[in-house]
Design an enzyme around this catalytic site. Structure first.
Site, PDB file in Angstrom:
ATOM      1  N   ASP A  68     -24.218   2.734 -25.329  1.00 45.45           N
ATOM      2  CA  ASP A  68     -23.871   4.191 -25.742  1.00 45.45           C
ATOM      3  C   ASP A  68     -24.194   4.352 -27.253  1.00 45.45           C
ATOM      4  O   ASP A  68     -23.613   3.872 -28.066  1.00 45.45           O
ATOM      5  CB  ASP A  68     -22.412   4.899 -25.506  1.00 45.45           C
ATOM      6  CG  ASP A  68     -22.304   4.373 -23.693  1.00 45.45           C
ATOM      7  OD1 ASP A  68     -22.481   3.511 -23.357  1.00 45.45           O
ATOM      8  OD2 ASP A  68     -21.575   5.495 -23.221  1.00 45.45           O
ATOM      9  N   GLU A 108     -25.809   9.455 -23.670  1.00 43.14           N
ATOM     10  CA  GLU A 108     -24.850  10.453 -23.428  1.00 43.14           C
ATOM     11  C   GLU A 108     -23.993  11.019 -24.617  1.00 43.14           C
ATOM     12  O   GLU A 108     -23.378  12.017 -24.444  1.00 43.14           O
ATOM     13  CB  GLU A 108     -24.150  10.125 -22.108  1.00 43.14           C
ATOM     14  CG  GLU A 108     -23.021   9.394 -22.447  1.00 43.14           C
ATOM     15  CD  GLU A 108     -21.639   9.620 -21.573  1.00 43.14           C
ATOM     16  OE1 GLU A 108     -21.796  10.578 -20.679  1.00 43.14           O
ATOM     17  OE2 GLU A 108     -20.676   9.095 -21.852  1.00 43.14           O
ATOM     18  N   ASN A 109     -23.980  10.034 -25.595  1.00 43.81           N
ATOM     19  CA  ASN A 109     -23.064  10.612 -26.850  1.00 43.81           C
ATOM     20  C   ASN A 109     -23.920  10.816 -27.920  1.00 43.81           C
ATOM     21  O   ASN A 109     -23.363  10.640 -29.042  1.00 43.81           O
ATOM     22  CB  ASN A 109     -22.149   9.470 -26.935  1.00 43.81           C
ATOM     23  CG  ASN A 109     -21.016   9.517 -25.675  1.00 43.81           C
ATOM     24  OD1 ASN A 109     -20.077  10.558 -25.766  1.00 43.81           O
ATOM     25  ND2 ASN A 109     -20.891   8.543 -25.175  1.00 43.81           N
ATOM     26  N   ASN A 113     -20.884  10.728 -17.909  1.00 42.32           N
ATOM     27  CA  ASN A 113     -20.120  11.879 -17.376  1.00 42.32           C
ATOM     28  C   ASN A 113     -19.891  13.152 -18.749  1.00 42.32           C
ATOM     29  O   ASN A 113     -19.569  14.284 -18.395  1.00 42.32           O
ATOM     30  CB  ASN A 113     -18.825  11.481 -17.602  1.00 42.32           C
ATOM     31  CG  ASN A 113     -18.175  10.519 -18.886  1.00 42.32           C
ATOM     32  OD1 ASN A 113     -18.817   9.902 -19.274  1.00 42.32           O
ATOM     33  ND2 ASN A 113     -17.043  11.202 -19.285  1.00 42.32           N
ATOM     34  N   HIS A 114     -20.798  12.872 -19.759  1.00 42.57           N
ATOM     35  CA  HIS A 114     -21.097  14.032 -20.821  1.00 42.57           C
ATOM     36  C   HIS A 114     -22.340  14.427 -20.655  1.00 42.57           C
ATOM     37  O   HIS A 114     -22.749  15.254 -21.569  1.00 42.57           O
ATOM     38  CB  HIS A 114     -20.885  13.097 -22.060  1.00 42.57           C
ATOM     39  CG  HIS A 114     -19.192  12.781 -22.568  1.00 42.57           C
ATOM     40  ND1 HIS A 114     -18.803  11.848 -23.270  1.00 42.57           N
ATOM     41  CD2 HIS A 114     -18.075  13.360 -21.838  1.00 42.57           C
ATOM     42  CE1 HIS A 114     -17.390  11.519 -23.255  1.00 42.57           C
ATOM     43  NE2 HIS A 114     -17.123  12.779 -22.648  1.00 42.57           N
ATOM     44  N   HIS A 148     -22.613   3.880 -15.323  1.00 44.93           N
ATOM     45  CA  HIS A 148     -21.543   4.508 -16.121  1.00 44.93           C
ATOM     46  C   HIS A 148     -20.232   4.755 -15.538  1.00 44.93           C
ATOM     47  O   HIS A 148     -19.922   5.689 -14.940  1.00 44.93           O
ATOM     48  CB  HIS A 148     -21.893   5.887 -16.781  1.00 44.93           C
ATOM     49  CG  HIS A 148     -21.602   6.311 -17.973  1.00 44.93           C
ATOM     50  ND1 HIS A 148     -22.126   5.713 -19.312  1.00 44.93           N
ATOM     51  CD2 HIS A 148     -20.425   7.303 -18.218  1.00 44.93           C
ATOM     52  CE1 HIS A 148     -21.472   6.431 -20.248  1.00 44.93           C
ATOM     53  NE2 HIS A 148     -20.420   7.184 -19.821  1.00 44.93           N
ATOM     54  N   HIS A 196     -20.100   3.012 -20.980  1.00 44.30           N
ATOM     55  CA  HIS A 196     -19.063   4.033 -20.860  1.00 44.30           C
ATOM     56  C   HIS A 196     -17.799   3.513 -21.811  1.00 44.30           C
ATOM     57  O   HIS A 196     -17.269   4.470 -22.299  1.00 44.30           O
ATOM     58  CB  HIS A 196     -18.291   4.426 -19.443  1.00 44.30           C
ATOM     59  CG  HIS A 196     -17.419   5.510 -19.467  1.00 44.30           C
ATOM     60  ND1 HIS A 196     -17.350   6.632 -19.989  1.00 44.30           N
ATOM     61  CD2 HIS A 196     -15.954   5.381 -19.079  1.00 44.30           C
ATOM     62  CE1 HIS A 196     -16.162   7.287 -19.930  1.00 44.30           C
ATOM     63  NE2 HIS A 196     -15.422   6.354 -19.329  1.00 44.30           N
ATOM     64  N   HIS A 208     -17.735   1.374 -24.265  1.00 47.00           N
ATOM     65  CA  HIS A 208     -18.106   1.281 -25.782  1.00 47.00           C
ATOM     66  C   HIS A 208     -17.600   0.073 -26.385  1.00 47.00           C
ATOM     67  O   HIS A 208     -17.708  -0.329 -27.408  1.00 47.00           O
ATOM     68  CB  HIS A 208     -17.613   2.376 -26.525  1.00 47.00           C
ATOM     69  CG  HIS A 208     -18.188   3.858 -26.474  1.00 47.00           C
ATOM     70  ND1 HIS A 208     -18.087   4.699 -27.397  1.00 47.00           N
ATOM     71  CD2 HIS A 208     -18.682   4.149 -25.442  1.00 47.00           C
ATOM     72  CE1 HIS A 208     -18.899   5.936 -27.074  1.00 47.00           C
ATOM     73  NE2 HIS A 208     -19.147   5.719 -25.594  1.00 47.00           N
TER      74      HIS A 208
END
Length: 257
Positions: A8, A39-40, A67-68, A148, A173, A175
């Protein structure tokens, strides 16, 4: 074939550090395909067109998410127009974007699948059935899955479920890079979590005091990502057999200042 998978990427510092390090790692290890979880990547969480462009310009070939992915509405049209930027495949039919992408490496094609777990996460379609359906439908020699998910057991269960069918299954997910990279008996490369790319002196990419305040007081706290300081890039390199599509070796990488 060698594939580099990056954990991520967090906010602007993560995008910038990826741009500083990625091409050197690709050249040194003769990488054929780079898959990055983005995603982040936007400031304030989620993905924005400009943050995804930064990942692609840094050298990523396929972007996975989690999920983001739908946190920022600005990314919706971008997902439709860029099929190699993925949302999880187990969202219901008709959801904007694509859940997998067939990457053309010239001599070979690689099916890259983005999946979202269900344990302690959103209750989406079954990731096990979704992955199996895509692999059987596309019939690619190489199948790579970014799962994820929160629960390690769910990630490992998917790996054993698809052992010998997927070339490589990596978790994202949390991290936090795990030390359990392995090649399963059927030839699937696996790691529970790739880790993250971004600020080092943080709690999962967030300014420590923000997290401490929330946990100590129980009150809401705005999570901020420090824009300066030391950074790291974490992931794995998977060496895949060109004839069978199975994983021969999987190796953790961690580059930091």
């Amino acid at each position: 074939m060698k594939i580099l998978l990056i954990g991520d990427v967090v906010s602007t510092p993560g995008c910038q550090y990826l741009a500083q390090q990625l091409r050197t790692v690709k050249q040194k290890n003769q990488i054929d395909l780079v898959i990055v979880n983005g995603e982040n990547s936007a400031v304030g969480n989620g993905m924005l067109p400009q943050s995804v462009d930064a990942l692609l310009n840094a050298g990523a070939d396929v972007i996975t998410s989690g999920n983001h992915v739908f946190r920022r509405w600005e990314i919706y049209d971008y997902l439709e127009d860029h099929p190699y930027v993925l949302r999880p495949a187990n969202y219901p039919a008709g959801t904007v974007g694509n859940g997998y992408y067939i990457y053309d490496c010239g001599k070979y094609s690689v099916c890259v699948i983005s999946l979202l777990g269900r344990v302690f996460m959103d209750n989406l379609d079954c990731p096990f059935a979704t992955a199996k359906r895509i692999i059987e439908q596309e019939k690619c020699r190489f199948n790579i899955i970014d799962f994820h998910a929160e629960a390690t057991g769910e990630k490992m269960a998917l790996a054993y479920y698809l052992d010998g069918k997927a070339s490589c299954i990596v978790g994202t997910h949390t991290h936090v890079q795990t030390a359990d990279e392995m090649v399963l008996p059927g030839g699937t490369g696996y790691i529970s979590d790739l880790g993250m790319t971004g600020p080092m002196d943080t709690i999962l990419g967030v300014t420590p005091q923000n997290v401490v305040d929330k946990l100590v007081t129980g009150m809401p706290s705005r999570f901020l990502v420090p824009q300066t300081g030391r950074c790291k890039m974490e992931g794995v390199i998977a060496d895949l057999d060109d004839q069978t599509g199975k994983c021969r070796q999987i190796e953790r990488i961690r580059i930091c200042e």
